[in-house]
Design a protein around this motif. Structure first.
Motif, PDB file in Angstrom:
ATOM      1  N   ARG A 170       0.678  -1.206  -0.328  1.00  9.68           N
ATOM      2  CA  ARG A 170       0.098   0.076  -0.022  1.00  9.68           C
ATOM      3  C   ARG A 170       0.861   1.401  -0.049  1.00  9.68           C
ATOM      4  NH1 ARG A 170      -3.934  -1.525   4.630  1.00  9.68           N
ATOM      5  NH2 ARG A 170      -2.657  -3.449   4.895  1.00  9.68           N
ATOM      6  N   GLN A 171       0.262   2.436  -0.354  1.00  9.31           N
ATOM      7  CA  GLN A 171       1.218   3.555  -0.425  1.00  9.31           C
ATOM      8  C   GLN A 171       2.007   3.921   0.551  1.00  9.31           C
ATOM      9  OE1 GLN A 171       2.324   5.438  -2.796  1.00  9.31           O
ATOM     10  NE2 GLN A 171       1.217   4.551  -4.300  1.00  9.31           N
ATOM     11  N   ALA A 172       1.156   3.686   1.855  1.00  8.37           N
ATOM     12  CA  ALA A 172       1.970   4.114   3.092  1.00  8.37           C
ATOM     13  C   ALA A 172       3.256   3.178   3.231  1.00  8.37           C
ATOM     14  CB  ALA A 172       1.129   4.427   4.263  1.00  8.37           C
ATOM     15  N   TYR A 173       2.979   1.974   2.947  1.00  7.40           N
ATOM     16  CA  TYR A 173       4.299   1.130   3.277  1.00  7.40           C
ATOM     17  C   TYR A 173       5.208   1.271   2.319  1.00  7.40           C
ATOM     18  CZ  TYR A 173       6.485  -3.306   4.628  1.00  7.40           C
ATOM     19  OH  TYR A 173       7.320  -4.278   5.072  1.00  7.40           O
ATOM     20  N   ILE A 174       4.906   1.629   1.016  1.00  7.28           N
ATOM     21  CA  ILE A 174       5.969   1.817  -0.101  1.00  7.28           C
ATOM     22  C   ILE A 174       6.716   3.085   0.344  1.00  7.28           C
ATOM     23  CG2 ILE A 174       6.143   2.772  -2.395  1.00  7.28           C
ATOM     24  CD1 ILE A 174       4.007   0.847  -3.351  1.00  7.28           C
ATOM     25  N   THR A 175       5.871   4.106   0.826  1.00  7.12           N
ATOM     26  CA  THR A 175       6.620   5.324   1.355  1.00  7.12           C
ATOM     27  C   THR A 175       7.428   4.913   2.264  1.00  7.12           C
ATOM     28  OG1 THR A 175       4.969   6.594   0.691  1.00  7.12           O
ATOM     29  CG2 THR A 175       6.204   7.522   2.341  1.00  7.12           C
ATOM     30  N   LYS A 176       7.308   4.275   3.387  1.00  4.10           N
ATOM     31  CA  LYS A 176       8.092   3.952   4.353  1.00  4.10           C
ATOM     32  C   LYS A 176       9.463   3.322   3.983  1.00  4.10           C
ATOM     33  CE  LYS A 176       8.133   1.161   8.506  1.00  4.10           C
ATOM     34  NZ  LYS A 176       7.519   0.039   9.774  1.00  4.10           N
ATOM     35  N   ILE A 177       9.500   2.294   3.056  1.00  4.16           N
ATOM     36  CA  ILE A 177      10.505   1.529   2.589  1.00  4.16           C
ATOM     37  C   ILE A 177      11.406   2.541   1.610  1.00  4.16           C
ATOM     38  CG2 ILE A 177      11.438  -0.310   1.083  1.00  4.16           C
ATOM     39  CD1 ILE A 177       8.563  -1.628   1.640  1.00  4.16           C
ATOM     40  N   CYS A 178      10.703   3.459   0.747  1.00  6.38           N
ATOM     41  CA  CYS A 178      11.466   4.284   0.049  1.00  6.38           C
ATOM     42  C   CYS A 178      12.308   5.574   0.972  1.00  6.38           C
ATOM     43  CB  CYS A 178      10.641   4.925  -1.038  1.00  6.38           C
ATOM     44  SG  CYS A 178       9.918   3.905  -2.144  1.00  6.38           S
ATOM     45  N   ASN A 179      11.431   5.819   2.048  1.00  7.95           N
ATOM     46  CA  ASN A 179      12.233   6.747   2.935  1.00  7.95           C
ATOM     47  C   ASN A 179      13.404   6.269   3.650  1.00  7.95           C
ATOM     48  OD1 ASN A 179      10.390   8.569   2.553  1.00  7.95           O
ATOM     49  ND2 ASN A 179       9.184   8.490   4.312  1.00  7.95           N
ATOM     50  N   GLN A 180      13.377   4.824   3.838  1.00  4.93           N
ATOM     51  CA  GLN A 180      14.610   4.285   4.499  1.00  4.93           C
ATOM     52  C   GLN A 180      15.704   4.295   3.452  1.00  4.93           C
ATOM     53  OE1 GLN A 180      12.434   0.614   5.506  1.00  4.93           O
ATOM     54  NE2 GLN A 180      12.149   1.129   7.621  1.00  4.93           N
ATOM     55  N   VAL A 181      15.363   3.851   2.278  1.00  9.20           N
ATOM     56  CA  VAL A 181      16.359   3.731   1.186  1.00  9.20           C
ATOM     57  C   VAL A 181      17.061   5.393   0.926  1.00  9.20           C
ATOM     58  CG1 VAL A 181      16.685   3.641  -1.323  1.00  9.20           C
ATOM     59  CG2 VAL A 181      15.467   2.015  -0.160  1.00  9.20           C
ATOM     60  N   ALA A 182      16.060   6.654   1.173  1.00 11.76           N
ATOM     61  CA  ALA A 182      16.473   7.704   0.786  1.00 11.76           C
ATOM     62  C   ALA A 182      17.746   8.118   2.269  1.00 11.76           C
ATOM     63  CB  ALA A 182      15.490   8.611   1.062  1.00 11.76           C
ATOM     64  N   TRP A 183      17.169   7.663   3.395  1.00 13.75           N
ATOM     65  CA  TRP A 183      17.913   7.852   4.487  1.00 13.75           C
ATOM     66  C   TRP A 183      19.506   7.405   4.304  1.00 13.75           C
ATOM     67  CZ3 TRP A 183      18.891   4.100   8.735  1.00 13.75           C
ATOM     68  CH2 TRP A 183      19.582   4.767   9.803  1.00 13.75           C
ATOM     69  N   VAL A 184      19.535   6.034   3.942  1.00 14.49           N
ATOM     70  CA  VAL A 184      20.817   5.321   3.763  1.00 14.49           C
ATOM     71  C   VAL A 184      21.615   5.979   2.526  1.00 14.49           C
ATOM     72  CG1 VAL A 184      21.701   3.234   2.652  1.00 14.49           C
ATOM     73  CG2 VAL A 184      20.070   3.045   4.553  1.00 14.49           C
ATOM     74  N   SER A 185      20.849   6.380   1.475  1.00 16.12           N
ATOM     75  CA  SER A 185      21.651   6.882   0.362  1.00 16.12           C
ATOM     76  C   SER A 185      21.946   8.164   0.528  1.00 16.12           C
ATOM     77  CB  SER A 185      20.427   6.808  -0.687  1.00 16.12           C
ATOM     78  OG  SER A 185      20.556   7.780  -1.657  1.00 16.12           O
ATOM     79  N   LYS A 186      21.410   9.034   1.420  1.00 14.96           N
ATOM     80  CA  LYS A 186      22.014  10.340   1.938  1.00 14.96           C
ATOM     81  C   LYS A 186      23.285  10.196   2.913  1.00 14.96           C
ATOM     82  CE  LYS A 186      20.644  14.579   4.127  1.00 14.96           C
ATOM     83  NZ  LYS A 186      20.048  14.947   5.256  1.00 14.96           N
ATOM     84  N   ILE A 187      23.125   9.083   3.791  1.00 12.88           N
ATOM     85  CA  ILE A 187      24.233   8.742   4.718  1.00 12.88           C
ATOM     86  C   ILE A 187      25.484   8.429   3.884  1.00 12.88           C
ATOM     87  CG2 ILE A 187      25.301   7.090   6.319  1.00 12.88           C
ATOM     88  CD1 ILE A 187      22.394   6.784   7.501  1.00 12.88           C
ATOM     89  N   LEU A 188      25.248   7.651   2.810  1.00 15.54           N
ATOM     90  CA  LEU A 188      26.445   7.165   1.980  1.00 15.54           C
ATOM     91  C   LEU A 188      27.120   8.261   1.205  1.00 15.54           C
ATOM     92  CD1 LEU A 188      24.877   3.941   0.603  1.00 15.54           C
ATOM     93  CD2 LEU A 188      26.853   4.178   1.755  1.00 15.54           C
ATOM     94  N   GLN A 189      26.538   9.434   1.068  1.00 18.38           N
ATOM     95  CA  GLN A 189      27.075  10.465   0.259  1.00 18.38           C
ATOM     96  C   GLN A 189      28.516  10.918   0.947  1.00 18.38           C
ATOM     97  OE1 GLN A 189      24.366  13.407  -0.686  1.00 18.38           O
ATOM     98  NE2 GLN A 189      22.964  11.894  -1.728  1.00 18.38           N
ATOM     99  N   GLY A 190      29.445  10.906   0.235  1.00 15.92           N
ATOM    100  CA  GLY A 190      30.729  11.259   0.877  1.00 15.92           C
ATOM    101  C   GLY A 190      31.524  10.682   2.038  1.00 15.92           C
ATOM    102  N   LYS A 191      30.837   9.374   2.125  1.00 13.33           N
ATOM    103  CA  LYS A 191      31.484   8.512   3.047  1.00 13.33           C
ATOM    104  C   LYS A 191      32.677   7.539   2.444  1.00 13.33           C
ATOM    105  CE  LYS A 191      29.264   8.807   7.092  1.00 13.33           C
ATOM    106  NZ  LYS A 191      28.401  10.247   6.592  1.00 13.33           N
ATOM    107  N   ASP A 192      33.833   7.065   3.056  1.00 12.54           N
ATOM    108  CA  ASP A 192      34.588   6.245   2.617  1.00 12.54           C
ATOM    109  C   ASP A 192      34.245   4.856   3.039  1.00 12.54           C
ATOM    110  OD1 ASP A 192      36.772   4.919   1.880  1.00 12.54           O
ATOM    111  OD2 ASP A 192      38.316   6.375   2.988  1.00 12.54           O
ATOM    112  N   TRP A 193      33.138   4.441   2.373  1.00 11.28           N
ATOM    113  CA  TRP A 193      32.764   2.899   2.952  1.00 11.28           C
ATOM    114  C   TRP A 193      32.722   2.049   1.835  1.00 11.28           C
ATOM    115  CZ3 TRP A 193      27.201   3.503   5.907  1.00 11.28           C
ATOM    116  CH2 TRP A 193      27.524   4.327   6.920  1.00 11.28           C
ATOM    117  N   THR A 194      33.367   0.723   2.159  1.00  7.80           N
ATOM    118  CA  THR A 194      33.527  -0.382   0.975  1.00  7.80           C
ATOM    119  C   THR A 194      32.711  -1.640   1.599  1.00  7.80           C
ATOM    120  OG1 THR A 194      35.647   0.526   0.980  1.00  7.80           O
ATOM    121  CG2 THR A 194      34.974  -1.741  -0.191  1.00  7.80           C
ATOM    122  N   PHE A 195      31.749  -1.927   0.793  1.00  9.27           N
ATOM    123  CA  PHE A 195      30.889  -3.177   0.926  1.00  9.27           C
ATOM    124  C   PHE A 195      31.302  -4.372   0.198  1.00  9.27           C
ATOM    125  CE2 PHE A 195      28.160   0.556   1.481  1.00  9.27           C
ATOM    126  CZ  PHE A 195      27.345   0.098   2.851  1.00  9.27           C
TER     127      PHE A 195
END
Ligand code: SAM
Length: 293
Positions: free
Chosen positions: A152-177
């Motif tokens: 449902r829309q609210a669940y999709i928004t919740k997951i996409c916000n989690q991805v947006a959060w991670v993607s923002k954190i990753l900017q400028g970080k020296d992280w290797t997966f």
């Protein structure tokens, strides 16, 4: 870097997993004293709940589950973004709603052939109890959660916000997966690094990526005791049936932090249970008065 004495309400990452530590993050981060000069190393990354709430500048992150690492690599390169995931989940969610259970199994089959990270998010969120489990051939085999209107829309928004959060954190970080066994990862540590270890529980969530025997646990314990840097090791201490002798055997002279924790994600009732958890910290890296078992 100074670790937060009190971590504000921890946030959940986009992947759900049965061993997820989100609720323990405040205690874990408040218990460790580390100057942040080297790298934060996590050889059993899982969903990355500790990492994403800590947000160190430099990190080396690995797991043998290539699908988990694949999602974070895809977010890092931009292949998987909040916008592209929303498009995908809206489209696939509609198909699930109109075609029902069969469609879940079609996506599961497609994922087992291609390993597509978008399909992995879909399965992780539409599978029974949010469990991640792979059979002996490495194929995802968790059944459908039975909710055809899962996305449902609210669940999709919740997951996409989690991805947006991670993607923002990753900017400028020296992280290797990296997809790697813990042994190779620990061979790379340097004296200024800090290692956080959260291996599977012995004989519990056993699947293709989670074989964890007493011999593995013993080998890991002996290896970390000889590391050139600090470490913190998460492990269960006690459940309603017994104490974890492994901890007493290897770490009786180390500082322990303990707390009660309830695991909500699990395929069977015995995996969803109250547990006393321990965090073993190497001498000199404990943030407050030492507390031995
Ligand atoms: C308990 S989970 C980690 C949970 C994580 N701390 C979180 O909050 O989500 C353990 C992880 O270890 C990984 N793993 C199992 N065996 C491994 C091995 N030999 N080397 C590296 N990772 C392994 C599993 O794939 C799983 O993701």
């Amino acid at each position: 870097m100074t670790l937060p004495k009190v971590c504000p309400k921890p946030k959940a990452p986009p992947i759900k997993s049965q061993g997820i530590k989100t609720k323990l993050v405040p205690l874990i981060l408040a218990s460790i004293k580390w100057d942040g000069k080297g790298r934060w190393i996590e050889p059993f990354l899982g969903s990355g709940s500790v990492l994403f709430n800590l947000q160190p500048d430099r990190a080396l992150l690995s797991d043998t589950n290539r699908h988990i690492i694949g999602i974070y690599q895809a977010i890092q390169t931009g292949e998987l973004s909040s916008a592209s995931l929303r498009q995908y989940l809206e489209r696939e969610g509609k198909k699930l709603e109109s075609q029902g259970e069969d469609y879940y199994y079609q996506v599961r089959e497609r994922f087992n052939e291609s390993g597509n990270p978008f399909d992995f998010v879909f399965l992780n969120r539409a599978s029974f109890n949010g469990v991640i489990r792979f059979n002996s051939k490495g194929q995802f085999n968790v059944p459908f959660c039975k909710k055809v209107d899962r996305f449902r829309q609210a669940y999709i928004t919740k997951i996409c916000n989690q991805v947006a959060w991670v993607s923002k954190i990753l900017q400028g970080k020296d992280w290797t997966f990296i997809v790697q066994d813990w042994r190779e990862m620990l061979a790379r540590v340097m004296p200024d690094d800090f290692v956080y270890l959260d291996p599977p529980y012995v004989d519990r969530h056993t699947d293709y990526f989670n074989h964890w025997s007493h011999a593995d646990a013993d080998e890991l314990a002996e290896t970390i005791k000889n590391l050139s840097c600090g470490f913190a090791y998460s492990m269960w201490k006690k459940n309603k049936y017994r104490e974890n002798e492994h901890l007493h055997q290897h770490f009786s002279r180390y500082p322990w932090i303990t707390c009660n924790h309830y695991y909500h994600v699990g395929s069977t009732e015995d995996l969803r249970h109250a547990m006393e958890e321990a965090l073993i910290i190497s001498p000199g890296f404990l943030a407050f008065t030492e507390n031995y078992p």
